[in-house]
Design an enzyme around this catalytic site. Structure first.
Site, short mmCIF file in Angstrom:
data_model
loop_
_atom_site.label_atom_id
_atom_site.label_comp_id
_atom_site.label_asym_id
_atom_site.label_seq_id
_atom_site.Cartn_x
_atom_site.Cartn_y
_atom_site.Cartn_z
N ASP A 130 106.63 -33.37 11.35
CA ASP A 130 107.92 -33.63 10.70
C ASP A 130 108.41 -35.07 10.88
O ASP A 130 109.61 -35.32 10.83
CB ASP A 130 108.97 -32.64 11.23
CG ASP A 130 109.20 -32.78 12.73
OD1 ASP A 130 108.39 -33.46 13.39
OD2 ASP A 130 110.18 -32.22 13.23
N ARG A 190 111.88 -33.92 28.34
CA ARG A 190 112.95 -34.38 27.42
C ARG A 190 114.03 -34.93 28.34
O ARG A 190 114.66 -34.16 29.07
CB ARG A 190 113.48 -33.22 26.59
CG ARG A 190 112.40 -32.54 25.73
CD ARG A 190 113.03 -31.50 24.82
NE ARG A 190 112.08 -30.53 24.33
CZ ARG A 190 111.33 -30.68 23.23
NH1 ARG A 190 111.41 -31.76 22.53
NH2 ARG A 190 110.51 -29.71 22.86
N THR A 199 103.21 -34.51 17.59
CA THR A 199 104.03 -33.29 17.56
C THR A 199 103.35 -32.29 16.64
O THR A 199 102.81 -32.68 15.60
CB THR A 199 105.47 -33.55 17.05
OG1 THR A 199 106.06 -32.29 16.67
CG2 THR A 199 105.55 -34.48 15.86
N ASP A 210 104.75 -30.28 14.79
CA ASP A 210 105.59 -29.95 13.63
C ASP A 210 105.29 -30.76 12.37
O ASP A 210 105.74 -30.38 11.29
CB ASP A 210 107.07 -30.15 14.00
CG ASP A 210 107.56 -29.10 14.98
OD1 ASP A 210 106.86 -28.08 15.16
OD2 ASP A 210 108.64 -29.29 15.57
N ARG A 246 96.62 -9.28 11.33
CA ARG A 246 96.37 -8.60 10.06
C ARG A 246 95.50 -7.36 10.26
O ARG A 246 95.73 -6.31 9.65
CB ARG A 246 95.74 -9.53 9.04
CG ARG A 246 95.59 -8.78 7.72
CD ARG A 246 94.56 -9.28 6.79
NE ARG A 246 95.10 -10.41 6.04
CZ ARG A 246 94.77 -11.66 6.29
NH1 ARG A 246 93.94 -11.95 7.27
NH2 ARG A 246 95.26 -12.63 5.58
N ASP A 260 110.05 -37.56 16.82
CA ASP A 260 111.25 -38.31 16.42
C ASP A 260 112.14 -38.73 17.59
O ASP A 260 112.55 -39.89 17.69
CB ASP A 260 112.05 -37.37 15.52
CG ASP A 260 112.33 -38.00 14.20
OD1 ASP A 260 111.48 -38.76 13.73
OD2 ASP A 260 113.42 -37.73 13.66
N HIS A 317 105.01 -20.88 22.17
CA HIS A 317 104.32 -22.02 22.78
C HIS A 317 102.80 -21.91 22.78
O HIS A 317 102.12 -22.88 23.09
CB HIS A 317 104.85 -22.26 24.20
CG HIS A 317 106.27 -22.73 24.19
ND1 HIS A 317 107.33 -21.87 24.11
CD2 HIS A 317 106.79 -23.97 24.18
CE1 HIS A 317 108.45 -22.56 24.07
NE2 HIS A 317 108.16 -23.84 24.12
N ARG A 339 111.45 -25.85 14.10
CA ARG A 339 112.90 -25.66 14.12
C ARG A 339 113.52 -26.21 12.85
O ARG A 339 114.40 -25.62 12.26
CB ARG A 339 113.47 -26.38 15.35
CG ARG A 339 114.50 -25.56 16.05
CD ARG A 339 115.11 -26.19 17.27
NE ARG A 339 114.34 -27.23 17.93
CZ ARG A 339 114.20 -27.30 19.24
NH1 ARG A 339 114.73 -26.37 20.02
NH2 ARG A 339 113.56 -28.31 19.80
N GLY A 350 108.11 -32.45 23.18
CA GLY A 350 107.20 -31.30 23.23
C GLY A 350 105.75 -31.77 23.25
O GLY A 350 105.40 -32.69 22.52
N GLY A 375 96.91 -15.89 3.65
CA GLY A 375 97.24 -15.03 2.51
C GLY A 375 98.51 -14.22 2.72
O GLY A 375 98.59 -13.04 2.36
O1 F6P Z 1 107.06 -29.56 19.56
C1 F6P Z 1 108.04 -29.25 18.60
C2 F6P Z 1 108.52 -27.87 18.83
O2 F6P Z 1 107.38 -27.14 18.95
C3 F6P Z 1 109.44 -27.22 17.82
O3 F6P Z 1 108.80 -26.66 16.72
C4 F6P Z 1 110.13 -26.20 18.68
O4 F6P Z 1 111.33 -25.81 18.12
C5 F6P Z 1 110.32 -26.94 19.95
O5 F6P Z 1 109.23 -27.82 20.05
C6 F6P Z 1 110.44 -26.08 21.17
O6 F6P Z 1 110.24 -26.86 22.30
P1 F6P Z 1 110.60 -26.51 23.80
O7 F6P Z 1 110.64 -25.05 23.94
O8 F6P Z 1 109.52 -27.15 24.58
O9 F6P Z 1 111.91 -27.16 24.05
#
Ligand code: F6P
Length: 351
Positions: free
Chosen positions: A161, A104, A157, A159, A186, A135, A282, A203, A43, A217
C-alpha cells in the site's frame, strides 16, 4: 559525519519543516559517506532479512561500514546498534521475519525522539540511514531527513500500500501463504457444504484480499476501497451459487472491511448455510520469502547503496513497470495509490 541542519535549540516548528523548505543533506565531496546504519521498522515482512543482507553486502563491497540498528527507530534513539560483517548475514536470505527485529516507536513520533535518534547517529559516526518498512517508517525517515540526516527508504510491507511503488517486499510471500491456507479451507468447506469466511490482512488496503480472492476463486471479495451492499453482493451471490449447485462458498474479507466472525454469523443467519470464520492474521507475515521477494529485496538493497554512493539522498527505492528505480522521499510519501477499477471488474467477472 552527518551535519545536522538544526539542533535542540533552533529546531523550527514542525509546520516549517513540513513545508519542505528545509535544505536536506547535500553530498560533500570532502567527506564522502563511509559508515551507514540499516534498520527495519513497523510490521515485519518476509524479505526484510534479504533487504538487510543486500544493504550489508553491497555496502561492504563498495567500501562502506554497515551498522545494524535493532528494534527500528526505537533502537535508534536508544543507541542499540553494532557493526555487521559479511558473514553475519550468511543464511539470512531465506529466513522470514527480520533478525534486526522491528518495532513501532511512539517516541520517534515526537521532535525530541527524532533529535535523540540523530544524536545517536552522531555518537556512532553514522553518515546515513537505510530504513526498510512501510508508510509510517518512511515518515520517521523523513523526520530525520528534515533535520539533515541522509536517508533511503526501502518498501517492506505485506500490504503493498505504498503509493510511489508498484510493489512492496513481502507482498508476494504473504499472498502465497494466504492462498495455500485458503486452498485448505476450501477442502473442508466443500466436504461440509459450508461457507468459509476468511479475513486477510489489510487495514487500509485490499490488495491482498483482491488478488488472493482471484487466485482462490472466491465467490465474494470485500475490500476497503469498494463499497458493497451486503444483501446483494454477499447474500444474493451466495444464494445464486447454491441455486446453481455450488457445494462451498469462499468469502474473502480484508481486515479493514469488517470481522470474519461477524460476517460469517450474518451469512449463516440469513441463508441457513453453515458458515465458519477464519482469521489468517499474522500467519501472513511469517515464512520464508518467495523468489519474487528475495530478488526484489536484494536489488532494492543494492539500489539503496548506489543512491548513497552517488549522492542521491532522501530517496525511496521503488519498482516501476518492472524496473527498480528511486524517487524523492517527500514526493514518494505524497503519492497515493488506488486499485485500478479494471482489476476490480476482472475479479467480478471471474466470480
Ligand atoms: O504489516 C501491515 C499489517 O499487516 C496490516 O495489514 C495490519 O493491519 C497490521 O500490520 C497489523 O500489525 P500489528 O498487529 O503488528 O500491529
Amino acid at each position: 559525519m552527518i551535519k545536522l541542519l538544526y539542533n535542540e535549540e533552533n529546531l523550527p516548528s514542525i509546520d516549517t519543516l513540513k513545508a519542505k523548505n528545509y535544505e536536506g543533506a547535500a553530498p560533500d565531496p570532502e567527506n564522502p559517506i563511509k559508515r551507514i546504519g540499516v534498520l527495519t521498522s513497523g510490521g515485519d515482512a518476509p524479505g526484510m532479512n534479504a533487504t538487510i543482507r543486500a544493504v550489508v553486502r553491497a555496502g561492504i563491497n563498495s567500501g562502506l561500514e554497515v551498522f545494524g540498528v535493532t528494534r527500528g527507530f526505537h533502537g535508534l534513539w536508544k543507541g542499540e546498534m553494532s557493526q555487521i560483517g559479511m558473514r553475519d548475514v550468511s543464511e539470512t536470505l531465506q529466513r522470514g521475519g527480520t533478525f534486526l527485529m522491528t518495532a513501532r516507536s511512539k517516541t520517534f513520533q515526537t521532535d525530541e525522539g527524532v533529535m535523540k535518534g540523530a544524536r545517536m547517529m552522531e555518537v556512532y559516526g553514522l553518515d546515513a540511514l537505510v530504513v526498510s518498512g512501510g508508510d509510517g517508517s518512511f515518515k520517521g525517515a523523513r523526520a530525520l531527513a528534515r533535520i539533515g540526516v541522509p536517508v533511503i527508504g526501502i518498501p517492506g510491507t505485506i500490504d503493498n500500500d505504498i503509493g510511489c511503488t508498484d510493489y512492496t517486499i513481502g507482498y508476494d510471500t504473504a499472498m502465497n501463504t494466504a492462498m495455500e491456507a485458503i486452498d485448505k479451507l476450501r477442502d473442508t468447506a466443500s466436504s461440509h457444504e459450508r461457507c468459509s469466511v476468511i479475513e486477510v490482512m489489510g487495514r487500509r488496503a485490499g490488495y491482498i484480499a483482491l488478488n488472493v480472492g482471484i487466485a482462490t476463486g472466491a465467490e465474494v471479495i470485500l475490500i476497503p476501497e469498494v463499497g458493497f451492499d451486503f444483501n446483494q453482493d454477499v447474500i444474493r451471490t451466495i444464494l445464486d451459487g447454491r441455486n446453481k449447485g455450488k457445494k462451498h462458498y469462499i468469502v474473502i474479507v480484508a481486515e479493514g472491511v469488517g470481522s470474519a466472525p461477524e460476517i460469517a454469523r450474518k451469512i449463516e443467519e440469513q441463508t441457513g448455510i453453515e458458515s465458519r470464520p477464519t482469521i489468517l492474521g499474522h500467519l501472513q507475515r511469517g515464512g520464508s520469502p518467495t523468489l519474487r521477494d528475495r530478488t526484489t529485496a536484494s536489488l532494492m538493497g543494492v539500489r539503496a547503496i548506489d543512491c548513497l554512493l552517488e549522492g542521491r539522498y532522501n530517496r525511496i527505492i521503488v519498482e516501476k513497470n518492472g524496473k527498480i528505480t528511486d524517487v524523492d522521499l517527500e514526493e514518494g510519501l505524497a503519492t497515493t495509490k488506488t486499485i485500478p477499477s479494471i482489476e476490480i471488474e476482472n475479479a467480478r467477472r471471474l466470480s
